[in-house]
Design a protein around this motif. Structure first.
Motif, mmCIF file in Angstrom:
data_model
loop_
_atom_site.group_PDB
_atom_site.id
_atom_site.type_symbol
_atom_site.label_atom_id
_atom_site.label_comp_id
_atom_site.label_asym_id
_atom_site.label_seq_id
_atom_site.Cartn_x
_atom_site.Cartn_y
_atom_site.Cartn_z
ATOM 1 N N TYR A 1 0.809 -1.141 -0.136
ATOM 2 C CA TYR A 1 -0.168 -0.103 0.089
ATOM 3 C C TYR A 1 0.987 1.343 0.058
ATOM 4 C CZ TYR A 1 -3.436 3.567 1.093
ATOM 5 O OH TYR A 1 -4.019 4.604 1.131
ATOM 6 N N THR A 2 1.894 1.352 1.034
ATOM 7 C CA THR A 2 2.825 2.499 0.929
ATOM 8 C C THR A 2 3.617 2.769 -0.137
ATOM 9 O OG1 THR A 2 4.205 1.425 2.316
ATOM 10 C CG2 THR A 2 2.593 2.687 3.560
ATOM 11 N N ALA A 3 3.834 1.742 -0.853
ATOM 12 C CA ALA A 3 4.867 1.707 -2.140
ATOM 13 C C ALA A 3 3.876 2.245 -3.395
ATOM 14 C CB ALA A 3 5.420 0.577 -2.415
ATOM 15 N N GLY A 4 2.651 1.611 -3.064
ATOM 16 C CA GLY A 4 1.614 1.823 -4.363
ATOM 17 C C GLY A 4 1.221 3.268 -4.409
ATOM 18 N N VAL A 5 0.932 4.035 -3.120
ATOM 19 C CA VAL A 5 0.421 5.452 -3.207
ATOM 20 C C VAL A 5 1.121 6.276 -3.987
ATOM 21 C CG1 VAL A 5 -0.141 7.506 -1.726
ATOM 22 C CG2 VAL A 5 -1.105 4.946 -1.143
ATOM 23 N N PRO A 6 2.728 6.377 -3.666
ATOM 24 C CA PRO A 6 3.561 7.315 -4.606
ATOM 25 C C PRO A 6 3.246 6.849 -6.212
ATOM 26 C CG PRO A 6 4.692 6.521 -2.755
ATOM 27 C CD PRO A 6 3.315 5.732 -2.816
ATOM 28 N N ILE A 7 3.104 5.697 -6.408
ATOM 29 C CA ILE A 7 3.327 5.349 -7.871
ATOM 30 C C ILE A 7 2.096 5.967 -8.363
ATOM 31 C CG2 ILE A 7 2.969 3.511 -9.469
ATOM 32 C CD1 ILE A 7 4.932 1.835 -7.480
ATOM 33 N N GLY A 8 0.845 5.654 -7.779
ATOM 34 C CA GLY A 8 -0.485 6.229 -8.138
ATOM 35 C C GLY A 8 -0.300 7.863 -8.175
ATOM 36 N N ILE A 9 0.159 8.422 -7.361
ATOM 37 C CA ILE A 9 0.373 9.841 -7.570
ATOM 38 C C ILE A 9 1.156 10.464 -8.609
ATOM 39 C CG2 ILE A 9 1.297 11.803 -6.023
ATOM 40 C CD1 ILE A 9 0.344 10.570 -3.516
ATOM 41 N N ALA A 10 2.167 9.879 -9.038
ATOM 42 C CA ALA A 10 3.023 10.041 -9.805
ATOM 43 C C ALA A 10 2.350 10.113 -11.111
ATOM 44 C CB ALA A 10 4.316 9.009 -10.076
ATOM 45 N N PHE A 11 1.455 9.242 -11.477
ATOM 46 C CA PHE A 11 0.793 8.872 -12.677
ATOM 47 C C PHE A 11 -0.553 9.666 -12.594
ATOM 48 C CE2 PHE A 11 3.599 5.438 -12.940
ATOM 49 C CZ PHE A 11 3.982 5.493 -14.293
ATOM 50 N N ASP A 12 -0.690 10.799 -11.835
ATOM 51 C CA ASP A 12 -2.062 11.463 -11.685
ATOM 52 C C ASP A 12 -1.574 13.066 -11.388
ATOM 53 O OD1 ASP A 12 -4.802 12.141 -11.726
ATOM 54 O OD2 ASP A 12 -5.284 10.270 -10.503
ATOM 55 N N SER A 13 -2.667 13.692 -11.306
ATOM 56 C CA SER A 13 -2.692 15.094 -11.365
ATOM 57 C C SER A 13 -2.249 15.920 -10.039
ATOM 58 C CB SER A 13 -3.460 15.915 -12.429
ATOM 59 O OG SER A 13 -4.836 15.530 -11.761
ATOM 60 N N TYR A 14 -1.794 15.004 -9.224
ATOM 61 C CA TYR A 14 -1.428 15.800 -7.679
ATOM 62 C C TYR A 14 -0.289 16.465 -7.744
ATOM 63 C CZ TYR A 14 -4.599 11.902 -6.533
ATOM 64 O OH TYR A 14 -5.680 10.984 -6.155
ATOM 65 N N PRO A 15 -0.166 17.574 -6.759
ATOM 66 C CA PRO A 15 0.801 18.322 -6.700
ATOM 67 C C PRO A 15 2.085 17.749 -6.500
ATOM 68 C CG PRO A 15 -0.820 18.861 -5.268
ATOM 69 C CD PRO A 15 -1.235 17.905 -5.801
ATOM 70 N N ASN A 16 3.459 17.898 -6.838
ATOM 71 C CA ASN A 16 4.534 17.335 -6.962
ATOM 72 C C ASN A 16 4.887 17.157 -5.346
ATOM 73 O OD1 ASN A 16 4.975 17.147 -9.505
ATOM 74 N ND2 ASN A 16 6.369 19.296 -9.679
ATOM 75 N N THR A 17 4.468 17.998 -4.393
ATOM 76 C CA THR A 17 4.745 17.895 -3.126
ATOM 77 C C THR A 17 4.034 16.560 -2.395
ATOM 78 O OG1 THR A 17 3.015 19.439 -2.615
ATOM 79 C CG2 THR A 17 5.375 20.214 -2.573
ATOM 80 N N TYR A 18 2.936 16.218 -3.125
ATOM 81 C CA TYR A 18 2.274 15.095 -2.436
ATOM 82 C C TYR A 18 3.132 13.795 -2.967
ATOM 83 C CZ TYR A 18 -2.191 17.281 -1.430
ATOM 84 O OH TYR A 18 -3.352 17.699 -0.940
ATOM 85 N N LEU A 19 3.785 13.704 -3.860
ATOM 86 C CA LEU A 19 4.697 12.723 -4.500
ATOM 87 C C LEU A 19 5.782 12.515 -3.641
ATOM 88 C CD1 LEU A 19 5.660 10.319 -6.165
ATOM 89 C CD2 LEU A 19 6.658 12.304 -7.712
ATOM 90 N N TYR A 20 6.648 13.651 -3.186
ATOM 91 C CA TYR A 20 7.510 13.685 -2.221
ATOM 92 C C TYR A 20 7.399 13.505 -0.978
ATOM 93 C CZ TYR A 20 9.377 16.490 -6.063
ATOM 94 O OH TYR A 20 9.700 17.063 -7.421
#
Length: 196
Positions: free
Chosen positions: A149-168
Motif C-alpha cells: 500500500y505505502t509503495a503503491g500510493v506514490p506510484i499512483g500519485i506520480a501518474f495522476d495530477s496531484y501536486p509534486n509535493t504530494y509525491l515527495y
C-alpha cells in the motif's frame, strides 16, 4: 500569522496522531499495555492478535479517522497550502509511530497513512488499497500488504495530477513504513513472518 497557518496545524497534527487508540482500548478492555503483548506494536494488527476482530476493526477505523482529522485541521487553519495538508498527514503518522503521550513507543502508522492518503489522494489510495488487499488475501501477510500500500500510493500519485509535493511527502510515508516494518521485512526474507 504563519504560526497559526503553519506551526499550529503541524503541531496539532502530531498531537492528534499521538493518540493511541489501540493502547487505550486494550487498557479499557483487559487492563493491559498492548505493547507488552503479541508483536509489541500499538496498532490494529496487534489488536487483532491480542483482542480479536471487533476491537481491531474499531482501532483501524479510529486510526484512519485520526489521519483524516489531522489533515482536516490543517485544511481549516490553512485553506490554500496543499503542502501543509500533506505534511500534517505525515506528522500525524509520526505521532502514531512515536506518540508523545506514551514515551514515543507506538505503532507502525498504516491505518493513519490510509486515512491521510484517502483524503488527499483518493484515486491513488484506492488503487494501492486494492493491490494491498490482494497481497494480504493471497499471502496472508498483513505486513506485506501494508508495504504494498505505502509503495503503491506514490506510484499512483506520480501518474495522476496531484501536486509534486504530494509525491515527495508520500515517499516519506513509504520510508516511514519501511523503517517501522524493518523487522517484518527481515522475517519475510527468513520465512519467519507471522500470518493472519
Amino acid at each position: 500569522m504563519w504560526g497559526i497557518t503553519i506551526v499550529l496545524p503541524l503541531l496539532l497534527s502530531y498531537l492528534i496522531g499521538s493518540v493511541s487508540f489501540s493502547y487505550f482500548i486494550a487498557k479499557r478492555m483487559q487492563n493491559i499495555d498492548i505493547r507488552e503483548h503479541g508483536s509489541g506494536n500499538a496498532g490494529a494488527t496487534n489488536t487483532l492478535r491480542v483482542l480479536g476482530k471487533g476491537p481491531a476493526a474499531f482501532v483501524f477505523v479510529l486510526d484512519a479517522l485520526k489521519g483524516m482529522s489531522a489533515v482536516g485541521v490543517a485544511m481549516l487553519l490553512n485553506t490554500e497550502n496543499q503542502t501543509i495538508w500533506m505534511l500534517a498527514g505525515v506528522l500525524a503518522v509520526v505521532g502514531h509511530n512515536w506518540p508523545v503521550y506514551l514515551g514515543f513507543r507506538g505503532g507502525k502508522g498504516i491505518a493513519t497513512t490510509i486515512g491521510v492518503t484517502v483524503l488527499l489522494s483518493f484515486t491513488a489510495a484506492i488503487i494501492a488499497g486494492v493491490l494491498a488487499i490482494l497481497f494480504i488475501v493471497i499471502s496472508r501477510y498483513v505486513s506485506l500488504g501494508s508495504l504494498v500500500y505505502t509503495a503503491g500510493v506514490p506510484i499512483g500519485i506520480a501518474f495522476d495530477s496531484y501536486p509534486n509535493t504530494y509525491l515527495y511527502l508520500s515517499l516519506v510515508l513509504t520510508a516511514l513504513a519501511v523503517y517501522r516494518h524493518r523487522e517484518n521485512l527481515k522475517n519475510l526474507f527468513q520465512g519467519k513472518e507471522r500470518k493472519i
